[in-house]
Design an enzyme around this catalytic site. Structure first.
Site, PDB file in Angstrom:
ATOM      1  N   CYS A 133       0.808  -1.223   0.000  1.00 16.41           N
ATOM      2  CA  CYS A 133       0.000   0.000   0.000  1.00 16.41           C
ATOM      3  C   CYS A 133       0.843   1.276   0.000  1.00 16.41           C
ATOM      4  CB  CYS A 133      -0.960  -0.008   1.195  1.00 16.41           C
ATOM      5  SG  CYS A 133      -0.256  -0.709   2.702  1.00 16.41           S
ATOM      6  N   HIS A 246      -2.991   6.296   4.518  1.00 16.78           N
ATOM      7  CA  HIS A 246      -1.562   6.447   4.816  1.00 16.78           C
ATOM      8  C   HIS A 246      -1.102   7.821   4.314  1.00 16.78           C
ATOM      9  CE1 HIS A 246      -1.514   2.309   5.820  1.00 16.78           C
ATOM     10  NE2 HIS A 246      -0.766   1.811   4.852  1.00 16.78           N
TER      11      HIS A 246
HETATM   12  O1  L14 Z   1       0.763  -5.683   1.962  1.00 15.70           O
HETATM   13  O2  L14 Z   1      -0.077  -2.221   7.701  1.00 15.70           O
HETATM   14  O3  L14 Z   1       2.834  -5.998   2.463  1.00 15.70           O
HETATM   15  O4  L14 Z   1       0.423  -3.947   8.919  1.00 15.70           O
HETATM   16  C1  L14 Z   1       1.770  -5.821   5.260  1.00 15.70           C
HETATM   17  C2  L14 Z   1       1.698  -4.972   6.531  1.00 15.70           C
HETATM   18  C3  L14 Z   1       0.133  -4.315   4.159  1.00 15.70           C
HETATM   19  C4  L14 Z   1       0.092  -3.444   5.395  1.00 15.70           C
HETATM   20  C5  L14 Z   1       1.702  -5.610   2.761  1.00 15.70           C
HETATM   21  C6  L14 Z   1       0.246  -3.409   7.821  1.00 15.70           C
HETATM   22  C7  L14 Z   1       1.482  -4.938   4.079  1.00 15.70           C
HETATM   23  C8  L14 Z   1       0.368  -4.279   6.594  1.00 15.70           C
END
Ligand code: L14
Ligand code: 25A
Length: 340
Positions: A133, A246
């Site tokens: 993301c 974000h």
């Molecule tokens: O898609 O915010 O690699 O804890 C893994 C951690 C998505 C966000 C990914 C988080 C992320 C996630």
């Protein structure tokens, strides 16, 4: 001839991202012939709505994919590693939102505004990966600048919402906030520290080099998506007590001379970007405004006065929409329109 329609499956349909995938398919009128909603045994029998109809959730198994054309996965990395290959064996194309396949050289990593043609590489494994993301929203804003001026180096700090971790983290922030206000004990299970009224410089696991896996995803995925191994990226990723959206403070050093006003003019006409930059009137991108939207918002565009060819900017997007569900459905749209 009637327009072509597809048999679609959503794996992880009951999760934070899976539910948005279902909404995105509806909102964007994806040509769905039939839909299967899959999750773990915990959710079997639950009913979710799709286009006005109730659909019962079934358990995700190796046999879920016969007759399925496109499967959207968001049930965690372990689940994707285990089940995406069985889906592919059934001839189904998987668009996977986990980190499991992103850096596999035989798997395209796609942001439609940046590298839509990379979708053509899907036949090797029948899997296309959706990037992280934080990376998606950053490259949507960086790519136009890279194409015009060449990006040498990026220094980014993120301010990431809890929804990225899933439904349990959304509940944890809600519960801790209430507990603090009511003076009852703060309980934690998802994050190692209280997230309410706090900031944690820790997203995903720590690696041997002292960075987190999230930070290294921003380095490696950016290079793969923009197809340029020379771009230098360094990141600090921070969890903040925000539900959706974000934010990123991005510092860029370009190869060619560039000014803040040129960057603003360029981003004004770039796909998927909206410039929100009127600081005199307190106007700049905010996660609460980006929530529920599909664009990447850019503001606070300034010259970095400490170096030649430097720019600072603030980049915000809904991590569950453009950062996950929307981008996945956009990839599926390219697949459907040009390849299947
Ligand atoms: O898609 O915010 O690699 O804890 C893994 C951690 C998505 C966000 C990914 C988080 C992320 C996630
Ligand atoms: O495994 P990872 O990589 O560490 O990923 C962990 C979590 O991160 C989220 C997602 O959480 C995932 O479980 N996630 C992954 N990639 C993400 C991304 N890019 C991401 N979040 C944001 N961006 P989630 O809770 O939002 O969604 C989880 C979905 O996956 C289904 N699922 C989980 N394990 C599965 C599976 N499906 C098939 N097979 C498996 N083995 C999950 O379905 C959901 O759709 P579910 O049935 O397990 O959960 C439904 C409800 O149950 C609650 N719940 C979750 N975990 C538990 C639980 N209840 C009890 N015990 C639990 N351990 C949830 O609240 C949900 O409402």
């Amino acid at each position: 001839m009637a327009p072509k329609e597809y048999n679609v499956a959503v794996a992880g349909a009951t999760g934070a991202v899976g539910r948005q995938m279902i909404s995105c398919l509806e909102e964007r009128n994806f040509p769905v012939k039939s839909i299967k909603l899959l999750a773990s045994s915990r959710s079997v029998g639950r009913r979710l709505r799709f286009n006005g109809q109730e659909v019962e959730v079934a358990e995700l198994t190796e046999n879920s994919f016969s007759g399925v054309d496109i499967a959207l996965f968001s049930a965690g990395g372990g689940t994707s590693k285990r089940f995406a290959p069985s889906a592919a064996e059934h001839g189904c194309v998987v668009v996977d939102n986990s980190s499991a396949w992103r850096m596999d050289p035989d798997v395209p990593l796609v942001v439609p505004e940046v590298n839509p043609l990379a979708v053509a590489g899907y036949p090797k494994k029948h899997i296309i990966a959706n990037p992280n993301c934080s990376t998606i929203q950053m490259v949507v804003a960086l790519n136009p600048i890279h194409q015009a001026y060449g990006i040498k180096r990026v220094v980014v700090s993120t301010y990431q919402a809890v929804s990225g971790t899933g439904l349990k983290a959304i509940e944890e922030l809600t519960g801790q906030t209430r507990a603090r206000m009511e003076n009852t004990p703060v309980e934690k299970s998802v994050y190692p520290h209280q997230i309410a009224f706090n900031c944690l410089p820790h997203i995903d696991v720590f690696l041997d080099n002292g960075y987190t896996k999230e930070e290294m995803k921003m380095v490696n995925e950016t290079r793969k998506i923009m197809a340029d191994e020379d771009i230098q990226v360094t990141a600090t990723t921070v969890r903040v007590p925000v539900f959706y959206g974000h934010s990123e403070a991005v510092n860029i050093e370009t190869r060619q001379p560039v000014s803040a006003s040129e960057v603003a003019a360029l981003l004004e006409k770039s796909p998927g970007v909206k410039v929100v930059d009127d600081p005199q009137n307190n106007v700049y991108p905010l996660p609460i405004d980006a929530a529920g939207k599909d664009l990447t918002y850019v503001g606070r565009i300034r010259d970095d006065e400490s170096i030649a060819n430097g720019i600072n900017m603030w980049v915000v997007a809904d991590n569950i929409r453009k950062g996950a569900a929307t981008n996945t459905v956009q990839i599926a749209e390219i697949l459907a329109a040009d390849y299947l």
